[in-house]
Design a protein around this motif. Structure first.
Motif, PDB file in Angstrom:
ATOM      1  N   SER A  41      41.768 105.679 -25.414  1.00  0.00           N
ATOM      2  CA  SER A  41      42.887 105.656 -25.047  1.00  0.00           C
ATOM      3  C   SER A  41      44.038 106.532 -24.519  1.00  0.00           C
ATOM      4  N   THR A  46      44.578 104.651 -16.908  1.00  0.00           N
ATOM      5  CA  THR A  46      45.965 103.640 -15.319  1.00  0.00           C
ATOM      6  C   THR A  46      46.591 104.702 -14.827  1.00  0.00           C
ATOM      7  N   THR A  47      46.664 106.643 -15.069  1.00  0.00           N
ATOM      8  CA  THR A  47      47.527 107.087 -14.391  1.00  0.00           C
ATOM      9  C   THR A  47      46.866 107.505 -12.822  1.00  0.00           C
TER      10      THR A  47
HETATM   11  N1  LIG Z   1      55.040 108.524 -16.758  1.00  0.00           N
HETATM   12  C1  LIG Z   1      54.741 108.946 -17.012  1.00  0.00           C
HETATM   13  N2  LIG Z   1      55.270 110.642 -18.020  1.00  0.00           N
HETATM   14  C2  LIG Z   1      55.050 110.708 -18.898  1.00  0.00           C
HETATM   15  N3  LIG Z   1      53.686 110.576 -19.522  1.00  0.00           N
HETATM   16  C3  LIG Z   1      53.190 109.622 -19.101  1.00  0.00           C
HETATM   17  C4  LIG Z   1      53.294 108.726 -17.362  1.00  0.00           C
HETATM   18  N4  LIG Z   1      52.058 107.804 -17.873  1.00  0.00           N
HETATM   19  C5  LIG Z   1      51.940 108.871 -18.526  1.00  0.00           C
HETATM   20  N5  LIG Z   1      51.960 109.387 -19.361  1.00  0.00           N
HETATM   21  C6  LIG Z   1      50.740 110.473 -20.779  1.00  0.00           C
HETATM   22  O1  LIG Z   1      49.566 110.047 -19.465  1.00  0.00           O
HETATM   23  C7  LIG Z   1      48.612 110.125 -20.492  1.00  0.00           C
HETATM   24  C8  LIG Z   1      47.495 109.451 -19.837  1.00  0.00           C
HETATM   25  O2  LIG Z   1      48.370 107.899 -19.867  1.00  0.00           O
HETATM   26  P1  LIG Z   1      47.738 106.671 -19.112  1.00  0.00           P
HETATM   27  O3  LIG Z   1      48.376 105.716 -19.243  1.00  0.00           O
HETATM   28  O4  LIG Z   1      46.646 107.398 -17.622  1.00  0.00           O
HETATM   29  O5  LIG Z   1      46.413 106.362 -20.184  1.00  0.00           O
HETATM   30  P2  LIG Z   1      45.101 105.853 -20.126  1.00  0.00           P
HETATM   31  O6  LIG Z   1      44.117 106.057 -20.334  1.00  0.00           O
HETATM   32  O7  LIG Z   1      44.943 104.107 -19.206  1.00  0.00           O
HETATM   33  O8  LIG Z   1      45.785 105.181 -22.058  1.00  0.00           O
HETATM   34  P3  LIG Z   1      45.148 103.753 -22.366  1.00  0.00           P
HETATM   35  O9  LIG Z   1      43.655 102.961 -22.169  1.00  0.00           O
HETATM   36  O10 LIG Z   1      45.912 103.583 -23.175  1.00  0.00           O
HETATM   37  O11 LIG Z   1      45.717 102.608 -21.223  1.00  0.00           O
HETATM   38  C9  LIG Z   1      49.320 109.275 -22.298  1.00  0.00           C
HETATM   39  O12 LIG Z   1      49.259 110.720 -22.752  1.00  0.00           O
HETATM   40  C10 LIG Z   1      50.842 108.826 -21.439  1.00  0.00           C
HETATM   41  O13 LIG Z   1      51.476 109.695 -22.903  1.00  0.00           O
END
Ligand SMILES: Nc1ncnc2c1ncn2[C@@H]1O[C@H](COP(=O)(O)OP(=O)(O)OP(=O)(O)O)[C@@H](O)[C@H]1O
Ligand SMILES: [Mg+2]
Lengths: 258, 293
Positions: A41, A46-47
């Motif tokens: 996580s 997601t990014t």
């Molecule tokens: N718009 C934003 N501005 C600043 N930081 C961000 C932004 N979007 C995401 N982050 C940071 O980027 C990192 C990755 O986020 P992301 O949402 O891509 O994780 P994820 O792998 O999808 O997690 P999960 O499995 O919990 O959904 C996190 O530490 C988050 O705080």
């Protein structure tokens, strides 16, 4: 060349000082391939998806679809979001219709037919005229799935779409998704935290490290199971073994800091 | 196992529970103590109960007031009883053309209110959609927003004279700059996900704005319009007291000059009643329009 369908070419993503996607992230996705992103996580899955969708841009490098750099969203890449995934002012049917609202190539009759088909598939046909606030979390998620499928994009970006569903519904939709992918030759990128789901769905599993996202391993599931997926497969020795292998990789990658 | 429909027991009860609210037919209801029923934290008590409680509470206040004057606890000269105010109100309808003055006031309020709304909605939306527009407008809006309307009455008279323009201007001044920020805020609060859903299914920016963002902010917008309509009445009285020969403010101010407390009260009550009725109508409209909330 088939392997050049969707290419992550040396990308990086930072939010201010926060490095989310590690420098020089490379990945090549073939047309009609089912990719599953698996990782801890907050690692940046997601990014990455948002950048494919064109909702965000890499800090460096580029993502190309059929040789064209992705700069903004369009109908060829549909997305199922993790939250706020349906419009509260539209009925369930209205939400699914919205996926086709800007498709000028479909007649109204065709649109209605598609809507009914996908509503039926996600098991919401009886709730077509209900507003989302009357539905459970899992049911709302299914609205988003139906809308995105109805939109008919070539690439489907699905961010933990089955997260809130019960086991039965989940299995049903997993099979349907594989079927749609084969029939309509879709390319799918799918995020999940469920290793079993990953192994069952994927042609290829991309296992990520902790943030900043880096590829820890790529597991070629299609090389073991081929394209055909059945529920019986789940009980097989091979499936068990593969699942355990992947589970071990996930544990290991979550622990590594490079 | 393949087909989810083949296992109805797995999903049917949960799905069915959403549609039908009733359980088994007409079992005697579980007894809930009265106090617990009406004072359960954040629990709904039903529309009819709400209306009844509202009416009963109002009647109690009026009765206390009436009794207090009758027994001489309050001086009727300064605080005439409700019965007296009602009688005066009735008399004013025929003798002093109260309906005409009410009509004039209502027209002024709605004229200025619509003018504010028509200008503030597009500008507010622009301010929140384009940060540069927002950055350009915010200092000006914030500055004017804090100016007390009464302080601008002299200027307004110098600019516009004592005709209708002055009144409309003062009302507009009091609401436009508040409303513009409320609209901008409503738009800002539309979840980014809604915008992104629209963009990924192929909506162009203008379509995203009109089909999704505006639609998403609409319930809050209607609520804020209702609230600013209330402010209009505050400023109306100021405008009508200073320079007018018609309207409820004029009626109240004239009555004050002759120490006709009950006529002053009757004017005030008229405004209150208009406020009550229009607010309730707008709330009803809100409920009708936004059933999905
Ligand atoms: N718009 C934003 N501005 C600043 N930081 C961000 C932004 N979007 C995401 N982050 C940071 O980027 C990192 C990755 O986020 P992301 O949402 O891509 O994780 P994820 O792998 O999808 O997690 P999960 O499995 O919990 O959904 C996190 O530490 C988050 O705080
Ligand atoms: Mg995520």
């Amino acid at each position: 060349m088939a392997s050049d369908y969707l290419v992550f070419d040396g990308i990086t993503k930072n939010f201010g000082d926060l490095s989310v996607v590690a420098p020089v992230f490379d990945l090549s996705v073939k047309r009609n391939e089912f990719i599953v992103f698996l990782g801890p996580s907050g690692c940046g899955k997601t990014t990455l998806m948002r950048m494919v969708g064109g909702l965000d841009t890499p800090s460096d490098g580029e993502i190309r679809m059929e040789g064209e750099v992705i700069e903004k969203p369009d109908l060829r890449r549909g997305m199922v979001f993790q939250s706020y995934s349906s419009f509260p002012w539209l009925t369930v049917a209205g939400n699914v219709d919205f996926g086709m609202k800007y498709r000028l190539d479909l007649t109204p009759a065709k649109k209605a037919q598609r809507r009914d088909h996908y509503l039926d598939m996600v098991g919401l046909a009886d709730f077509a005229d209900t507003f989302p606030n009357k539905l459970s979390g899992g049911m709302r998620q299914r609205i988003a799935i139906a809308r995105t499928l109805a939109a008919g994009s070539e690439i489907l970006l699905m961010d933990e779409p089955f997260g809130a569903l019960d086991a039965q519904r989940r299995e049903g939709l997993q099979l349907e998704l594989r079927k749609i992918q084969a029939q309509d030759s879709k390319t799918i990128i799918f995020v999940t935290h469920d290793v079993e789901e990953a192994v069952f769905l994927a042609d290829k599993i991309v296992v990520f490290t902790k943030r900043p996202a880096r590829i820890a391993e790529i597991v070629d599931v299609a090389a073991v199971f081929g394209k055909e997926r059945t529920l019986e497969m789940r009980d097989s020795e091979t499936f068990f073994k593969l699942r355990n292998d992947v589970l071990r990789m996930v544990r290991k990658s979550a622990g590594t800091i490079q | 196992m393949t087909d989810p429909v083949a296992l109805p027991h797995a999903s049917a009860p949960r799905d069915a529970a959403v549609g039908a609210s009733a359980g088994p037919a007409r079992r005697p209801r579980k007894r809930v103590p009265l106090f617990a029923r009406y004072f359960a934290f954040r629990a709904p008590i039903g529309q009819r109960a709400e209306v009844t409680i509202g009416i009963v509470a109002s009647i109690i206040v009026l009765a206390l007031w009436e009794v207090s004057v009758r027994y001489g606890w309050i001086n009727a000269l300064f605080f005439p009883p409700p019965s007296n105010i009602a009688a005066t109100l009735w008399g004013m309808l025929s003798d002093e053309n109260l309906l005409y003055h009410t009509g004039v006031s209502v027209a002024r309020v709605w004229g200025a209110f619509l003018l504010s709304a028509v200008m503030a909605i597009p500008l507010g939306i622009l301010m929140s959609c384009y940060r540069s527009v927002g950055a350009a407008c915010e200092p000006i809006v914030d500055f004017i927003r804090y100016l007390p309307v009464p302080a601008l009455v002299p200027l307004s008279i110098i600019w516009f004279g004592v005709g209708e323009e002055t009144k409309i201007f003062l009302l507009w001044l009091g609401t436009f700059f508040q409303l513009i920020l409320l609209v901008a805020d409503d738009m800002r609060r539309v979840p980014q996900e809604y915008i992104e859903i629209a963009r990924t299914v192929g909506a162009r920016p203008i379509q995203v704005l009109s089909h999704v963002a505006f639609r998403a902010m609409l319930p809050n917008l209607v609520d804020n319009l209702r609230i600013s309509l209330g402010w209009c009445w505050t400023y109306l009285i100021i405008a009508e007291i200073v320079a007018a020969d018609s309207g409820l403010g004029f009626v109240i101010w004239t009555a004050r000059r002759y120490m006709q407390t009950s006529e002053v009260m009757a004017g005030v009550v008229t405004i209150g009643l208009i406020g009550l009725v229009s607010d309730q109508l707008l709330r009803l409209l809100h409920r009708r329009m936004f059933r999905y909330l």
